[in-house]
Design a protein around this motif. Structure first.
Motif, PDB file in Angstrom:
ATOM      1  N   LEU A  20      47.551  22.522  69.278  1.00  0.00           N
ATOM      2  CA  LEU A  20      47.501  21.030  69.194  1.00  0.00           C
ATOM      3  C   LEU A  20      46.141  20.882  70.137  1.00  0.00           C
ATOM      4  CD1 LEU A  20      51.004  20.217  68.988  1.00  0.00           C
ATOM      5  CD2 LEU A  20      49.513  20.471  67.236  1.00  0.00           C
ATOM      6  N   CYS A  21      46.098  21.306  71.389  1.00  0.00           N
ATOM      7  CA  CYS A  21      45.205  20.984  72.276  1.00  0.00           C
ATOM      8  C   CYS A  21      43.578  21.165  71.691  1.00  0.00           C
ATOM      9  CB  CYS A  21      45.177  21.479  73.545  1.00  0.00           C
ATOM     10  SG  CYS A  21      44.108  21.191  74.592  1.00  0.00           S
ATOM     11  N   PHE A  22      43.483  22.392  71.090  1.00  0.00           N
ATOM     12  CA  PHE A  22      42.196  22.555  70.615  1.00  0.00           C
ATOM     13  C   PHE A  22      41.781  21.829  69.325  1.00  0.00           C
ATOM     14  CE2 PHE A  22      42.673  26.535  73.240  1.00  0.00           C
ATOM     15  CZ  PHE A  22      41.298  26.580  73.917  1.00  0.00           C
ATOM     16  N   GLU A  23      42.676  21.600  68.774  1.00  0.00           N
ATOM     17  CA  GLU A  23      42.531  20.496  67.516  1.00  0.00           C
ATOM     18  C   GLU A  23      41.926  19.335  67.964  1.00  0.00           C
ATOM     19  OE1 GLU A  23      44.808  18.683  63.594  1.00  0.00           O
ATOM     20  OE2 GLU A  23      45.944  19.448  65.285  1.00  0.00           O
TER      21      GLU A  23
ATOM     22  N   ASP B   4      38.385  26.455  65.008  1.00  0.00           N
ATOM     23  CA  ASP B   4      38.583  27.723  65.106  1.00  0.00           C
ATOM     24  C   ASP B   4      39.504  28.209  66.162  1.00  0.00           C
ATOM     25  OD1 ASP B   4      36.759  28.041  62.910  1.00  0.00           O
ATOM     26  OD2 ASP B   4      34.980  28.567  64.404  1.00  0.00           O
ATOM     27  N   LYS B   5      39.367  27.798  67.107  1.00  0.00           N
ATOM     28  CA  LYS B   5      40.400  28.334  68.137  1.00  0.00           C
ATOM     29  C   LYS B   5      41.917  27.670  67.869  1.00  0.00           C
ATOM     30  CE  LYS B   5      38.287  29.718  72.337  1.00  0.00           C
ATOM     31  NZ  LYS B   5      38.193  29.563  73.892  1.00  0.00           N
TER      32      LYS B   5
ATOM     33  N   PHE C  37      46.503  22.995  57.086  1.00  0.00           N
ATOM     34  CA  PHE C  37      45.582  22.060  57.423  1.00  0.00           C
ATOM     35  C   PHE C  37      44.518  22.286  58.164  1.00  0.00           C
ATOM     36  CE2 PHE C  37      44.255  18.535  60.393  1.00  0.00           C
ATOM     37  CZ  PHE C  37      43.885  17.522  59.490  1.00  0.00           C
ATOM     38  N   LEU C  38      44.592  23.306  59.121  1.00  0.00           N
ATOM     39  CA  LEU C  38      43.490  23.628  59.760  1.00  0.00           C
ATOM     40  C   LEU C  38      42.651  24.711  59.028  1.00  0.00           C
ATOM     41  CD1 LEU C  38      45.096  24.308  63.404  1.00  0.00           C
ATOM     42  CD2 LEU C  38      43.431  22.388  62.737  1.00  0.00           C
TER      43      LEU C  38
ATOM     44  N   SER D 173      38.589  24.340  58.134  1.00  0.00           N
ATOM     45  CA  SER D 173      37.792  25.508  58.408  1.00  0.00           C
ATOM     46  C   SER D 173      36.897  25.609  57.254  1.00  0.00           C
ATOM     47  CB  SER D 173      38.611  26.675  59.097  1.00  0.00           C
ATOM     48  OG  SER D 173      37.926  27.710  59.390  1.00  0.00           O
ATOM     49  N   LYS D 174      37.515  25.672  56.207  1.00  0.00           N
ATOM     50  CA  LYS D 174      36.854  26.229  54.964  1.00  0.00           C
ATOM     51  C   LYS D 174      35.888  25.144  54.504  1.00  0.00           C
ATOM     52  CE  LYS D 174      40.632  28.607  52.517  1.00  0.00           C
ATOM     53  NZ  LYS D 174      41.361  28.769  51.588  1.00  0.00           N
TER      54      LYS D 174
END
Length: 271
Positions: A211-214, A220-221, A261-262, A266-267
């Motif tokens: 959640l933090c990296f989002e 990617d992370k 969702f991520l 990413s795609k």
């Protein structure tokens, strides 16, 4: 104990109290721009050698408990540092002192810069204790939990600032550090927590990292940690089906939705 020994002990004890008070004053007089200092004078342990050491440690522990109850955190700081010098292979003192700096003393300051100084000092103190106690699963867990909890914006308004300072000053990511120490705690003996509690904490760290990296825009992370979180909790559910303290099935469902969702974002970014 003979009269002569009692007199020597009292003299040593008075010297110790004197130096404690000197260091308390130095902590209280630390200005906002001073570097945080926490190492007491090295001469105290040399004075308290031999049969007097155990008595001195008992005295200092009693004083530390009293100062904690009185919320005299700076005096507690000095006393705990003396105990760490005299009893370096006792993990509790390192845990106690690290939490005192990173939580109690931090609350005495308003500016995030000053708060961060004490948080980083507390973390470094705990890591120093980990070197002194390489088999303490309890100390490793506390260190890992501090790297997780202190950088959580749900609890600390300056958490993002702390996280940035950690990366800038030490080149560390708090989630990576947290996972490292928590996993170390699993392979070492623990007295305060069971394996399930540690494994659950690891799962929570992976999820919060995603959640933090989002939020930070590093998809990617975020995806990497979301995938790791799903895998971790799937393993937990398989290994501990009897644990009903948390709704693991619902948590996994939420994480899988986030993962999908991520993956979609990413795609799109690769097109």
């Amino acid at each position: 104990m003979g009269r002569r020994k009692r007199n020597v002990f009292l003299l040593v004890l008075l010297c110790g109290i004197f130096f404690v008070n000197v260091w308390i004053a130095s902590f209280r007089n630390t200005s906002e721009t001073d570097v945080v200092r926490y190492d007491p004078t090295e001469s105290i342990p040399l004075l308290l050698m031999g049969g007097f050491r155990g008595i001195a440690v008992d005295f200092l522990w009693a004083r530390a408990i009293a100062r904690h109850e009185e919320k005299k955190y700076y005096e507690l700081l000095a006393v705990n540092n003396l105990i760490a010098k005299l009893q370096p292979n006792f993990p509790a003192v390192w845990i106690f002192q690290a939490w005192n700096m990173a939580y109690n003393i931090v609350s005495e300051w308003d500016a995030p810069q000053n708060k961060w100084k004490w948080i980083s000092t507390g973390l470094n103190f705990a890591k120093k204790g980990a070197v002194k106690n390489p088999d303490s699963g309890d100390l490793f867990f506390e260190l890992g939990y501090m790297y997780f909890h202190l950088f959580d914006q749900r609890f600390f308004p300056y958490a993002s600032y702390y996280r940035e300072q950690l990366k800038t000053e030490l080149g560390e990511d708090n989630y990576e550090e947290s996972l490292y120490w928590l996993r170390q705690s699993l392979v070492h003996k623990q007295k305060l927590r069971n394996t399930l509690a540690v494994e659950r904490t690891i799962g929570h760290v992976l999820w919060r990292a995603a959640l933090c990296f989002e939020t930070e825009g590093d998809i990617d992370k975020a995806l990497h940690y979301a995938e790791s979180a799903v895998e971790e909790w799937n393993g937990y559910q398989m290994n501990h089906p009897e644990d009903v303290s948390i709704n693991v099935e619902e948590l996994i469902r939420i994480m899988k939705e986030k993962k999908a969702f991520l993956q979609g974002i990413s795609k799109k970014n690769t097109w």
